[in-house]
Design an enzyme around this catalytic site. Sequence first.
Site, PDB file in Angstrom:
ATOM      1  N   LYS A  95      13.406  11.203 -24.444  1.00 35.07           N
ATOM      2  CA  LYS A  95      12.665  11.682 -23.284  1.00 35.07           C
ATOM      3  C   LYS A  95      11.894  10.520 -22.690  1.00 35.07           C
ATOM      4  O   LYS A  95      11.527   9.565 -23.396  1.00 35.07           O
ATOM      5  CB  LYS A  95      11.678  12.778 -23.698  1.00 35.07           C
ATOM      6  N   GLY A 108       5.068  30.843 -14.369  1.00 37.35           N
ATOM      7  CA  GLY A 108       5.715  29.683 -13.763  1.00 37.35           C
ATOM      8  C   GLY A 108       7.016  30.075 -13.095  1.00 37.35           C
ATOM      9  O   GLY A 108       8.011  30.325 -13.784  1.00 37.35           O
ATOM     10  N   HIS A 139      12.151  30.822 -10.838  1.00 38.44           N
ATOM     11  CA  HIS A 139      12.610  31.652  -9.720  1.00 38.44           C
ATOM     12  C   HIS A 139      14.069  32.071  -9.891  1.00 38.44           C
ATOM     13  O   HIS A 139      14.469  33.150  -9.460  1.00 38.44           O
ATOM     14  CB  HIS A 139      12.373  30.949  -8.379  1.00 38.44           C
TER      15      HIS A 139
END
Length: 363
Positions: free
Chosen positions: A88, A188, A194
Amino acid sequence: MTDVDNGVLHTLFHTDQGGHEQVVLCQDRASGLKAVIAIHNTALGPALGGTRFYPYASEAEAVADALNLARGMSYKNAMAGLDHGGGKAVIIGDPERDKTEELLLAYGRFVASLGGRYVTACDVGTYVADMDVVARECRWTTGRSPENGGAGDSSVLTAFGVFQGMRASAQHLWGDPSLRGRTVGIAGVGKVGHHLVEHLRDEGAEVVITDVREESVRRILDKHPTGVRAVTDTEALIRVEGLDIYAPCALGGALDDETVPVLTAEVVCGAANNQLAHPGVEKDLADRGILYAPDYVVNAGGVIQVADELHGFDFERCRAKAAKIFDTTLAIFARAKDDGIPPAAAADRIAEQRMHEAAVRNR
């Protein structure tokens, strides 16, 4: 050396949360770039993980986050069945203010200098357009736009995988994978959240949402005038009466000593990384009878997508792989029951076994 610096080095070299193979500190003064690239484990293959662009309070905090996120990617990639280790990167700064083409190009040069040991992609604060810029300096870049040979937005399959994890949780707990009539709270509703709302509404679930960005909430409510409602914040969301599933889909540490005792949901299954604030939270959840679907298992759809991009992207092939998150999650619940341990510990055991076997083969 400060106490904080000593804490980071102690984590890296002396604790179970460390054990990383390589940590690279990157600085380009001309562009203002300050970044950290952490490679946790490459037993299964080159490290793969996204780039987070975030205004950390300190450099030490950024290093600590990179270490945690990289370690999580090792486990995520192992459980997803990918031939990749975990890595990462974090870029320190406000992406709204500090992100420039020059900075992203400089970052790409640092990733390229690792010679393929680390493959990058999008994460919080970085997007497909950013990866297109990074790729101009680094061929070990995924999450690019279709116009530039990439797979596009990985949040689509991330959300699909979380949805499969929810279905598996429902199957395990209630004997039926359908979420019709269930109430799901999502903290969130940005890039992943979404899309998750769409899956849940298509399934017939009721959805309660919250987000620090008012425009993100308004976008959902405008599209779904019925079946979706909003609450003021996460504190209110976790206390909603009748909540069946809680989905943390923002930053990590959502499950801690304050939230777990008041959580009304019977299941936690969300897209956020590193949801458990500290070791022991998984046992607290189990003691309350709350089923926890390990975050790095259910949110692996995105990394499945970006890994496939390295071999010539095929969306349907990726979607089929992401659909297997349902079976993987069920297998973890079964292992947890057989071993008498929380699901998070069961997932860790399975992932560690795969990494250990790969390391032995590579000797």
